[in-house]
Design a protein around this motif. Structure first.
Motif, PDB file in Angstrom:
ATOM      1  N   LEU A   3       1.321  14.124  -9.615  1.00  6.14           N
ATOM      2  CA  LEU A   3       2.149  15.053  -9.659  1.00  6.14           C
ATOM      3  C   LEU A   3       2.656  15.227 -11.288  1.00  6.14           C
ATOM      4  O   LEU A   3       2.684  16.507 -11.659  1.00  6.14           O
ATOM      5  CB  LEU A   3       3.385  15.009  -9.022  1.00  6.14           C
ATOM      6  N   PHE A   4       2.685  14.211 -11.923  1.00  2.00           N
ATOM      7  CA  PHE A   4       3.313  14.218 -13.295  1.00  2.00           C
ATOM      8  C   PHE A   4       2.224  14.344 -14.485  1.00  2.00           C
ATOM      9  O   PHE A   4       2.271  15.035 -15.547  1.00  2.00           O
ATOM     10  CB  PHE A   4       4.367  13.135 -13.589  1.00  2.00           C
ATOM     11  N   SER A   5       1.202  13.807 -14.106  1.00  2.00           N
ATOM     12  CA  SER A   5      -0.011  13.890 -15.102  1.00  2.00           C
ATOM     13  C   SER A   5      -1.267  14.872 -14.859  1.00  2.00           C
ATOM     14  O   SER A   5      -1.922  15.056 -15.722  1.00  2.00           O
ATOM     15  CB  SER A   5      -0.527  12.469 -15.177  1.00  2.00           C
ATOM     16  N   GLY A   6      -0.962  15.093 -13.503  1.00  2.00           N
ATOM     17  CA  GLY A   6      -2.242  16.011 -13.055  1.00  2.00           C
ATOM     18  C   GLY A   6      -3.377  15.235 -12.544  1.00  2.00           C
ATOM     19  O   GLY A   6      -4.533  15.898 -12.350  1.00  2.00           O
ATOM     20  N   SER A   7      -3.467  14.061 -12.754  1.00  2.00           N
ATOM     21  CA  SER A   7      -4.950  13.342 -12.201  1.00  2.00           C
ATOM     22  C   SER A   7      -4.346  11.847 -11.710  1.00  2.00           C
ATOM     23  O   SER A   7      -3.149  11.531 -11.983  1.00  2.00           O
ATOM     24  CB  SER A   7      -5.786  12.946 -13.676  1.00  2.00           C
ATOM     25  N   ASP A   8      -5.321  11.284 -10.937  1.00  2.00           N
ATOM     26  CA  ASP A   8      -4.889  10.023 -10.472  1.00  2.00           C
ATOM     27  C   ASP A   8      -4.737   8.792 -11.519  1.00  2.00           C
ATOM     28  O   ASP A   8      -5.573   9.052 -12.566  1.00  2.00           O
ATOM     29  CB  ASP A   8      -5.793   9.749  -9.197  1.00  2.00           C
ATOM     30  N   ASN A   9      -4.501   7.819 -11.003  1.00  2.00           N
ATOM     31  CA  ASN A   9      -4.495   6.564 -11.923  1.00  2.00           C
ATOM     32  C   ASN A   9      -5.589   5.659 -11.361  1.00  2.00           C
ATOM     33  O   ASN A   9      -5.647   5.192 -10.377  1.00  2.00           O
ATOM     34  CB  ASN A   9      -3.470   5.731 -12.077  1.00  2.00           C
ATOM     35  N   SER A  10      -6.880   5.520 -12.418  1.00  2.00           N
ATOM     36  CA  SER A  10      -8.075   4.710 -11.789  1.00  2.00           C
ATOM     37  C   SER A  10      -7.514   3.250 -11.480  1.00  2.00           C
ATOM     38  O   SER A  10      -8.320   2.614 -10.627  1.00  2.00           O
ATOM     39  CB  SER A  10      -8.973   4.587 -12.876  1.00  2.00           C
ATOM     40  N   MET A  35       0.736  -1.300   0.164  1.00  2.00           N
ATOM     41  CA  MET A  35      -0.061  -0.051   0.012  1.00  2.00           C
ATOM     42  C   MET A  35       0.981   1.506   0.020  1.00  2.00           C
ATOM     43  O   MET A  35       0.383   2.266  -0.752  1.00  2.00           O
ATOM     44  CB  MET A  35      -1.006  -0.105   1.140  1.00  2.00           C
ATOM     45  N   LEU A  36       1.936   1.125   0.735  1.00  2.00           N
ATOM     46  CA  LEU A  36       2.999   2.425   0.723  1.00  2.00           C
ATOM     47  C   LEU A  36       3.490   2.678  -0.771  1.00  2.00           C
ATOM     48  O   LEU A  36       3.292   3.953  -1.255  1.00  2.00           O
ATOM     49  CB  LEU A  36       4.172   2.118   1.814  1.00  2.00           C
ATOM     50  N   VAL A  37       3.646   1.508  -1.333  1.00  2.00           N
ATOM     51  CA  VAL A  37       4.299   1.780  -2.685  1.00  2.00           C
ATOM     52  C   VAL A  37       3.217   2.164  -3.456  1.00  2.00           C
ATOM     53  O   VAL A  37       3.292   3.167  -4.490  1.00  2.00           O
ATOM     54  CB  VAL A  37       4.803   0.398  -3.248  1.00  2.00           C
ATOM     55  N   LEU A  38       1.929   1.721  -3.498  1.00  2.00           N
ATOM     56  CA  LEU A  38       1.009   2.144  -4.435  1.00  2.00           C
ATOM     57  C   LEU A  38       0.561   3.682  -3.933  1.00  2.00           C
ATOM     58  O   LEU A  38       0.188   4.547  -4.811  1.00  2.00           O
ATOM     59  CB  LEU A  38      -0.486   1.467  -4.275  1.00  2.00           C
ATOM     60  N   ILE A  39       0.489   4.070  -2.762  1.00  2.00           N
ATOM     61  CA  ILE A  39       0.300   5.396  -2.457  1.00  2.00           C
ATOM     62  C   ILE A  39       1.575   6.343  -3.019  1.00  2.00           C
ATOM     63  O   ILE A  39       1.036   7.376  -3.699  1.00  2.00           O
ATOM     64  CB  ILE A  39       0.229   5.406  -0.829  1.00  2.00           C
ATOM     65  N   LEU A  40       2.803   6.164  -2.826  1.00  2.00           N
ATOM     66  CA  LEU A  40       3.705   7.036  -3.440  1.00  2.00           C
ATOM     67  C   LEU A  40       3.763   6.893  -4.999  1.00  2.00           C
ATOM     68  O   LEU A  40       3.932   7.728  -5.662  1.00  2.00           O
ATOM     69  CB  LEU A  40       5.256   6.387  -3.246  1.00  2.00           C
ATOM     70  N   ALA A  41       3.266   5.803  -5.604  1.00  2.00           N
ATOM     71  CA  ALA A  41       3.086   5.715  -6.918  1.00  2.00           C
ATOM     72  C   ALA A  41       1.757   6.589  -7.395  1.00  2.00           C
ATOM     73  O   ALA A  41       2.142   7.309  -8.531  1.00  2.00           O
ATOM     74  CB  ALA A  41       2.907   4.178  -7.600  1.00  2.00           C
TER      75      ALA A  41
END
Length: 91
Positions: free
Chosen positions: A27-34, A15-21
């Motif tokens: 930050l880089f795309s401006g939106s989250d990854n579904s 979960m920590l890795v997923l949160i950081l990802a």
């Protein structure tokens, strides 16, 4: 019991890795990854099942003794942070 204690630590690290990802993706795309949002939602439900079982609040044993929890559309909603404002230094 020991299997589930080990699983909760592994899932917490994942979960920590997923949160950081997700933060980096935002930050880089401006939106989250579904897809990351769906996976993290499923892992959160799995952690909840493990904790309920380990604390004797449920007799249902979690995965691998039961099916892995599946996130529905409503479980993994996008959250908007546009309404948040940072405090200003007022003198």
């Amino acid at each position: 019991m020991l299997l589930f204690i080990a699983a909760i630590y592994i899932v917490a690290l994942l979960m920590l890795v997923l949160i950081l990802a997700q933060v980096m993706f935002h930050l880089f795309s401006g939106s989250d990854n579904s897809q990351l949002r769906r996976v993290s939602s499923e892992l959160t439900m799995y952690m909840s099942e493990i904790l309920r079982f380990l604390s004797y609040n449920s007799e249902n044993r979690p995965f691998p003794f039961a099916p892995f929890p599946q996130a529905t559309t409503g479980d993994a909603k996008a959250v908007s942070y546009t309404h948040l404002t940072l405090p200003t230094n007022r003198e």
